[in-house]
Design an enzyme around this catalytic site. Structure first.
Site, PDB file in Angstrom:
ATOM      1  N   GLU A  13      36.967 -41.361 -45.472  1.00 20.84           N
ATOM      2  CA  GLU A  13      38.736 -41.923 -46.051  1.00 20.84           C
ATOM      3  C   GLU A  13      39.531 -42.506 -45.327  1.00 20.84           C
ATOM      4  OE1 GLU A  13      36.309 -40.577 -49.331  1.00 20.84           O
ATOM      5  OE2 GLU A  13      37.299 -39.318 -47.597  1.00 20.84           O
ATOM      6  N   HIS A  58      30.826 -36.350 -44.946  1.00 18.69           N
ATOM      7  CA  HIS A  58      31.534 -37.572 -46.450  1.00 18.69           C
ATOM      8  C   HIS A  58      30.365 -38.318 -47.355  1.00 18.69           C
ATOM      9  CE1 HIS A  58      33.488 -41.188 -48.036  1.00 18.69           C
ATOM     10  NE2 HIS A  58      32.066 -41.788 -47.688  1.00 18.69           N
ATOM     11  N   HIS A 116      42.442 -37.430 -53.115  1.00 11.97           N
ATOM     12  CA  HIS A 116      41.716 -36.517 -53.505  1.00 11.97           C
ATOM     13  C   HIS A 116      40.764 -35.432 -52.949  1.00 11.97           C
ATOM     14  CE1 HIS A 116      38.295 -38.398 -50.693  1.00 11.97           C
ATOM     15  NE2 HIS A 116      37.500 -37.262 -51.204  1.00 11.97           N
ATOM     16  N   GLU A 135      41.787 -31.256 -48.553  1.00 14.78           N
ATOM     17  CA  GLU A 135      40.823 -30.350 -48.168  1.00 14.78           C
ATOM     18  C   GLU A 135      40.937 -30.107 -46.383  1.00 14.78           C
ATOM     19  OE1 GLU A 135      37.735 -34.045 -48.003  1.00 14.78           O
ATOM     20  OE2 GLU A 135      37.978 -33.904 -50.126  1.00 14.78           O
TER      21      GLU A 135
END
Length: 272
Positions: A13, A58, A116, A135
């Protein structure tokens, strides 16, 4: 020349040329795998003399074609899921440094593309020792438990802002200017590829001691807030888990690896 061992965790992303879920979803006609591979090759071209573990991290972990190892025989590719330690499978104390490639900002960051943290559908927020997580921090701390520093991140401008308070010596390649959850401004591809190559060339010449090892002080407390109460209902039965309200659970440990594995378990349970 000294050969160094580098761990690369790949996400999608945060890369240039992608702004919507269709761009990063393999079965979609708009899937931008070629964009990802071109940017990844710009990185790997500067690391041909070194030992590389590349973790495709991913979605289902099936985004990087195995053929890339023909051009780069120094690369071992980790693919697929579900797997233990997912985004960090294979990391240990033998590595000299880590690179997080294609990473994005944490959930809730204003104007951040596809924001996210580990789960776009189940997790509303994560705090560890009171710090709002993304993350990069979560995974850097797992590498830090093996005394491996984070040397370089390739991602959007919003993640860069989130990381600035925590790393003094970090090579960061800004792939795009995020304008909203599903929009971004992209620089010319040629310019981005040159920036990736330039930063990689500089990064690899630094000693391991130059970079920051990211860790949490013990005791470590993680709070996970879910998108709805049913997710907390499912996770509440996990060992070490305390339900603190309708959508939040708390897990505490002196060992960060326990915290990290608990988060992965939570992600798998909620995705079932």
């Amino acid at each position: 020349m000294i050969i160094i061992k580098i761990y690369i965790s790949f996400d999608f992303e945060g890369l240039g040329g992608v702004a919507q879920w269709n761009d990063v979803t393999k079965d979609n006609k708009d899937y931008k795998q070629t964009y990802a591979v071109r940017q990844l090759k710009a990185l790997l071209e500067e690391l041909k003399e070194h030992e590389i573990i590349l973790s495709d991290s991913h979605a289902e972990g099936n985004n990087i074609p195995w053929e890339i190892t023909e051009e780069f025989p120094n690369v071992k590719l980790i693919s697929g899921g579900i797997r233990k330690y997912y985004m960090m499978t294979g990391i240990d104390e033998s590595f000299d440094r880590m690179i997080f490639f294609g990473y994005h900002a944490g959930v809730g960051e204003k104007y951040s593309t596809m924001d996210h943290t580990y789960s776009s559908s189940s997790i509303h927020n994560i705090w560890i020792n009171g710090i709002e997580m993304n993350e990069t921090l979560i995974n850097a701390a797992y590498g830090g438990s093996f005394d491996v520093p984070l040397a370089m991140v390739v991602g959007d401008d919003k993640l860069k802002k989130q990381l600035n308070p925590y790393f003094k010596h970090l090579y960061y390649v800004e792939t795009k200017r995020s304008l909203g959850r599903y929009s971004a401004e992209f620089k010319p591809m040629k310019k981005l590829l040159e920036e990736i190559k330039s930063a990689t060339k500089e990064m690899k010449d630094k000693n391991k001691e130059y970079f920051d090892v990211y860790r949490f002080n013990s005791p470590i407390e993680m709070i996970v807030e879910f998108s709805d109460t049913s997710k907390a209902d499912m996770v509440e039965s996990m060992p070490l888990t305390e339900r603190i309200d309708g959508r939040k659970v708390k897990i505490s440990s002196d060992n960060y690896r326990v915290i990290f594995e608990a988060l992965l378990a939570i992600t798998y349970i909620c995705g079932a």
